[in-house]
Design an enzyme around this catalytic site. Sequence first.
Site, mmCIF file in Angstrom:
data_model
loop_
_atom_site.group_PDB
_atom_site.id
_atom_site.type_symbol
_atom_site.label_atom_id
_atom_site.label_comp_id
_atom_site.label_asym_id
_atom_site.label_seq_id
_atom_site.Cartn_x
_atom_site.Cartn_y
_atom_site.Cartn_z
ATOM 1 N N SER A 83 0.858 -1.186 0.000
ATOM 2 C CA SER A 83 0.000 0.000 0.000
ATOM 3 C C SER A 83 0.887 1.226 0.000
ATOM 4 C CB SER A 83 -0.899 0.038 1.240
ATOM 5 O OG SER A 83 -1.844 -0.994 1.229
ATOM 6 N N ASN A 133 0.218 4.932 1.106
ATOM 7 C CA ASN A 133 -0.664 5.944 1.689
ATOM 8 C C ASN A 133 -0.206 6.217 3.106
ATOM 9 O OD1 ASN A 133 -2.118 3.065 1.840
ATOM 10 N ND2 ASN A 133 -2.564 4.175 3.734
ATOM 11 N N MET A 144 -0.379 -0.136 5.385
ATOM 12 C CA MET A 144 -1.359 -1.217 5.371
ATOM 13 C C MET A 144 -2.317 -1.143 6.562
ATOM 14 S SD MET A 144 -1.655 -3.739 3.061
ATOM 15 C CE MET A 144 -0.052 -4.356 2.541
ATOM 16 N N THR A 204 -7.133 -6.018 9.058
ATOM 17 C CA THR A 204 -8.242 -6.588 9.830
ATOM 18 C C THR A 204 -8.168 -6.210 11.295
ATOM 19 O OG1 THR A 204 -7.047 -8.637 10.298
ATOM 20 C CG2 THR A 204 -8.393 -8.583 8.296
ATOM 21 N N ALA A 246 -6.437 -7.473 13.652
ATOM 22 C CA ALA A 246 -6.247 -8.607 14.561
ATOM 23 C C ALA A 246 -4.871 -8.519 15.219
ATOM 24 C CB ALA A 246 -6.387 -9.921 13.797
ATOM 25 N N HIS A 257 1.357 -10.805 5.333
ATOM 26 C CA HIS A 257 2.099 -10.852 6.594
ATOM 27 C C HIS A 257 3.578 -11.153 6.347
ATOM 28 C CE1 HIS A 257 -1.860 -12.040 8.891
ATOM 29 N NE2 HIS A 257 -1.868 -10.801 8.449
ATOM 30 N N THR A 266 1.385 -7.832 13.377
ATOM 31 C CA THR A 266 1.486 -6.400 13.669
ATOM 32 C C THR A 266 1.797 -6.116 15.130
ATOM 33 O OG1 THR A 266 -0.027 -5.888 11.857
ATOM 34 C CG2 THR A 266 0.304 -4.177 13.517
#
Length: 520
Positions: free
Chosen positions: A118, A120, A124, A129, A131, A441, A487
């Site tokens: 990504s 931006n 990401m 999600t 999680a 991931h 993450t």
Amino acid sequence: MSSRRYPDTVDVAIVGSGPTASTYARILSEEAPGVTIAMFEVGPTVSSPPGAHVKNIGDAKRRSLAQRASEGPGAGAETVNSPGAVKSGERRARPGTYLLPDGYAFPGEDGMPVAAMSSNVGGMAAHWTAACPRPGGQERIAFLPDLEQLLEDADRLLGVTAHAFDGAPFSDLVRGRLAAVVDEGRDRAYRVQPMPLAVHRRKDGGLVWSGSDVVMGGVTRDNPEFELFDESLVTRVLVDDDGRAGGIEVQDRRSGESHQVAARYVVVGADALRTPQLLWASGIRPAALGRYLNDQAQVVFASRLRDVEAEHSPTAADGALSEQSGVAWVPYTDDAPFHGQIMQLDASPVPLAEDDPIVPGSIVGLGLFCAKDLQRDDRVAFDDDARDSYGMPAMRIHYRLTGRDHDVLERARQEIVRLGKAVGEPLDERPFVLPPGSSLHYQGTTRMGAADDGESVCSPDSQVWQVPGLFVAGNGVIPTATACNPTLTAVALAVRGARRIAEEITSSLLMSKSDIRLTK
């Protein structure tokens, strides 16, 4: 937070704006006030506040525009939101991400056909999600004695809770049915439980999903010594004659002009593909750079809950998720080396099925992520004779699934069918294995090590072994084979690195003041 005049010098230059890069900004703002910090992001700002999750954008059209603006050179391509795309075998990215146009697979190798990125503010984390499970067993980094405290710190920065879907009508039912076939013989920490999620609630009760904005927090945004520069491509890390990091070279994507910014410390937290790319482009090429690349092979399935009726639940508003069955977690164990997410369909990152209009929330998606058999030759390499769309050395991914990987995948296929039958009636006869790269991931490419032995890129503090003052951040730093979402662990490691910088800067300032007093 943003201007177009780059500073001539700062104390800390941060490359990237995802959750780990933002962790450095946050910890330095908290623990080293007065330190000047500049953050550089190649992509645009797509949300307010900068770095916020696009799920929090209520208007569907605006949310779609934000996703498209995050897709860099891939903007406009079809994504997996298209009906049936997940099982079609076509190469399509998730909304908000883009794929490598080439170099993702080579003859005789599995490659990563859907390796994605990504571009931006927020990286990401504007699309994830959310999680945040904790690693267990061999997922954990044995040489970090303070890992548990670091994970607590990461929970705080990300705003993690296990109670996001408390009260959802089917959440207890789903967990109970899973527990009946999973929990026996497991320690309590490894039993079925609610998935820890990086979310919080607004005053009206609606869910707000964490992005880099939450990690930065008000303390960073209100820090007068912090600046965020979007649409700014860092093309090189500058290294002094003594071998220490000395700053960065950055290209203004709007004007095309290049500038040099001197810095006492440089943090590269792009992602697990672009962080090693920048180091390579800078002539910083340790033996392990880009190696031990690992994805998590992903098996998905869908099942309709048995014996359920429509129940009243909070109505989704402004693009938020409905609260039906929530997200359940089946933790990884060394004996069962996969990690499970069982979630209501609108929480799933890929479309697995259409929901049941009669009993909303009665169809759940199941996903198992498998730990990789780590191999040194699995790597992202860089071609100095070819350039990507940003003008950086082109990526070339070499990646194979081993026999052990295929064995774990087969076990995961059998297990996900068992779980699907436990919660309800499977919608398909066979589970579907997503193509390599699907998990997003990616890890290992700037891996941490206990010693500088040629098999790691950075120290336990995330400082590149051969270049003092240069730190790396992101999932690429994780050295273990994980199945759980990375993450939380990556943010925990970033906390450790940021504190190392804060301590060194604070110590340096104290010594300078002491020298001044002695001179007087």
